[in-house]
Motif scaffolding. Sequence first.
Motif, short mmCIF file in Angstrom:
data_model
loop_
_atom_site.label_atom_id
_atom_site.label_comp_id
_atom_site.label_asym_id
_atom_site.label_seq_id
_atom_site.Cartn_x
_atom_site.Cartn_y
_atom_site.Cartn_z
N SER A 343 0.80 -1.22 0.00
CA SER A 343 0.00 0.00 0.00
C SER A 343 0.84 1.27 0.00
N ALA A 344 2.17 1.16 0.18
CA ALA A 344 3.01 2.36 0.24
C ALA A 344 2.93 3.21 -1.03
N PRO A 345 3.11 2.62 -2.23
CA PRO A 345 3.01 3.47 -3.42
C PRO A 345 1.62 4.06 -3.61
N SER A 346 0.60 3.37 -3.14
CA SER A 346 -0.76 3.90 -3.28
C SER A 346 -0.94 5.14 -2.42
N ARG A 347 -0.28 5.19 -1.26
CA ARG A 347 -0.37 6.38 -0.42
C ARG A 347 0.28 7.58 -1.10
N ALA A 348 1.36 7.31 -1.85
CA ALA A 348 2.01 8.39 -2.59
C ALA A 348 1.06 8.99 -3.61
N LEU A 349 0.36 8.13 -4.33
CA LEU A 349 -0.57 8.61 -5.34
C LEU A 349 -1.79 9.28 -4.70
N LEU A 350 -2.19 8.79 -3.53
CA LEU A 350 -3.34 9.37 -2.84
C LEU A 350 -3.09 10.84 -2.51
N HIS A 354 -5.48 14.07 -3.45
CA HIS A 354 -5.98 15.10 -2.55
C HIS A 354 -5.65 16.50 -3.04
N ASP A 355 -4.70 16.62 -3.95
CA ASP A 355 -4.40 17.91 -4.57
C ASP A 355 -5.21 18.12 -5.85
N GLY A 356 -6.13 17.21 -6.12
CA GLY A 356 -7.01 17.37 -7.27
C GLY A 356 -6.42 16.94 -8.58
N LEU A 357 -5.40 16.09 -8.56
CA LEU A 357 -4.76 15.65 -9.80
C LEU A 357 -5.31 14.32 -10.30
N LEU A 358 -6.14 13.68 -9.52
CA LEU A 358 -6.75 12.42 -9.92
C LEU A 358 -8.25 12.50 -9.68
N PRO A 359 -9.02 11.75 -10.44
CA PRO A 359 -10.48 11.83 -10.32
C PRO A 359 -10.97 11.37 -8.95
N PRO A 360 -12.18 11.77 -8.56
CA PRO A 360 -12.72 11.44 -7.24
C PRO A 360 -12.70 9.96 -6.91
N MET A 361 -12.88 9.11 -7.91
CA MET A 361 -12.90 7.67 -7.63
C MET A 361 -11.57 7.18 -7.04
N MET A 362 -10.46 7.90 -7.34
CA MET A 362 -9.15 7.51 -6.82
C MET A 362 -8.82 8.23 -5.53
N GLN A 363 -9.74 9.02 -5.03
CA GLN A 363 -9.55 9.70 -3.76
C GLN A 363 -10.22 8.95 -2.61
N LYS A 364 -11.00 7.95 -2.95
CA LYS A 364 -11.79 7.25 -1.94
C LYS A 364 -10.92 6.30 -1.12
N THR A 365 -11.22 6.24 0.17
CA THR A 365 -10.58 5.29 1.07
C THR A 365 -11.67 4.51 1.80
N ASN A 366 -11.31 3.32 2.28
CA ASN A 366 -12.29 2.53 3.02
C ASN A 366 -12.23 2.89 4.51
N LYS A 367 -12.90 2.12 5.35
CA LYS A 367 -12.98 2.42 6.78
C LYS A 367 -11.61 2.38 7.45
N GLN A 368 -10.70 1.60 6.88
CA GLN A 368 -9.36 1.50 7.44
C GLN A 368 -8.42 2.58 6.91
N GLY A 369 -8.95 3.49 6.07
CA GLY A 369 -8.13 4.55 5.51
C GLY A 369 -7.28 4.10 4.34
N VAL A 370 -7.56 2.91 3.79
CA VAL A 370 -6.80 2.37 2.66
C VAL A 370 -7.42 2.86 1.36
N PRO A 371 -6.60 3.39 0.43
CA PRO A 371 -7.13 3.85 -0.86
C PRO A 371 -7.56 2.66 -1.73
N ARG A 372 -8.78 2.24 -1.55
CA ARG A 372 -9.28 1.00 -2.14
C ARG A 372 -9.15 0.97 -3.66
N ASN A 373 -9.61 2.00 -4.32
CA ASN A 373 -9.63 1.96 -5.79
C ASN A 373 -8.22 2.00 -6.38
N ILE A 374 -7.32 2.74 -5.73
CA ILE A 374 -5.94 2.75 -6.22
C ILE A 374 -5.32 1.36 -6.08
#
Length: 542
Positions: A343-350, A354-374
């Motif tokens: 999950s480390a590289p996914s946090r980098a992309l997340l 959050h700076d608005g460089l990726l669509p909303p679907m890639m900004q979503k995280t689950n209950k554990q704070g993990v970027p699910r879609n990424i």
Amino acid sequence: MSQRLDSRPTASGPAADGPGDRQAPSAKKIATMTVPTVGFLTAAAVVTSLRGLPVMAAEEWTMFVYIGFAVILFLIPAALVSAELGSAFSDRKGGVYTWIGEAFGQRWGFLGVWLQWVQNVVWYPTGLAFAAAAAAYALNAAGLAEAHIYVGIFCIVSYWLATLLALKGNALLAKVAKYGFVIGTIVPGAVLVVLFVYWITTGHTLGWNTTTNSAVTHVVNGSSVPRILPALAGLGSLAFLGNIMLLFAGVEAQAVHVGEMKNPKRGFPAAMLLASVVSVAVFLLGSIAVAGLVPYKNIVLQTGVFDALGVVLVGLWHANWIVQILSVLICYGALSGALAWISAPSRALLATAHDGLLPPMMQKTNKQGVPRNILLIQALIVTAVSSIYLVTSNVSAAFFLISTVTISLYIVMYLFMYAAAIRLRYTQPNLSRAFKIPFGNAGMWVVAGIGFLAVGFSLLVSFFPPTQLPVGNPVMYVGLVAAGLIVFVSAALLIFRFRKPSWKEASLGHDRHDASFEAAHAPSVPDNTDTIDTHHLSETKS
């Protein structure tokens, strides 16, 4: 290969921290990291498994030149440059996104962190292929290691299982990786070296004395003698350089600890020296053991370690069960190295999301704070890359091809990193740096310049098919390497070009990472403007 503690080659991904003050940390860090701690953390980040030993062993004695190149012209400059950049922006967790963005603007900062993410994802099939080979030997089914269908399926299934675990949080994967470096790398590596010492002291024929390949040997007084210097019959003879350099990549991951050392100006270089010695010792001694135990023509990139163990344990002592036990340990080490930080590289992309460089679907995280879609997109990319094994009967060639695509992506990121370090010396000369490369701007030009030229040359030779491996159609090989680089670089630039204001609006409420360098590289505004629409600037800047 990295791990990437894997850390393979992932520099620590940006966490969701605020931008902070560019000139000084917002909160003073406690100096708790010692030289040995940072040194061994870095070594573990570099040496993620034993998978690289056969790659270097295939170069026989010329490996000394390649390792020297990798350490002096790549590892040391990368460590020093990332130490300065990491200490300068220690209050901001953006990593290369922040470093490159501060120097050249958000577009190129995004490209840098995108390539860091993509190369990490593309790298996984090589690490998992090594784990697949280890599993085959552990099951006493060595033939499976060369069965391309088995290797491809193993990579795909194991990665999806790891992704499902990562979606539940990182705790379990962290536990899996905790002892992977020692149990799965150091212990089997030490056994391999001991077996080699036994082999050579009992008067057996050394593997490097059996080759007639002119790329790694030449005739002296009627006898074949291993070369020390590579035979420069063409750039294809240096194609292994990029793959060997990749083995030492990922050192920038530990730059985040610079601000946590008591005396970083002296302590961090000492830690990097320790990391270099440990990394070189593991790679060099292990590679010499493989090259000495296995006849040259029998060296296989993904199984060479197990073949070397078997030369003594099976061939002389008939103790195959020991090879199976060691293979279990190596498989554990390879899996933990490749998957624990999934999950480390996914946090980098997340962070960029959050700076608005990726669509909303890639900004979503689950209950554990993990970027699910990424994570799911990562898994799809790994599946696609692993499918190369399914359609290529020569597993070694596929293994090398995937590694080459990986290093080409990583090299572009390093090119930007070195250039950013030089530029920031001029654009932000007063920026507080806990560690600073000595001898002023001239020192930075020498260190970063050497690193830039070294990785640039490695990128060039990566486009030439290796003379030491049967890669099939050379045109197809070059086309695949070029296509991988073009596709992934273009993808990042296209995403940035066609980003929408709604993406940033969807990220409201999240901490921003780009506030300072966004303003620094925004278009100029007329002097009579009373109010600056920073939101508009962020969406229209180059």
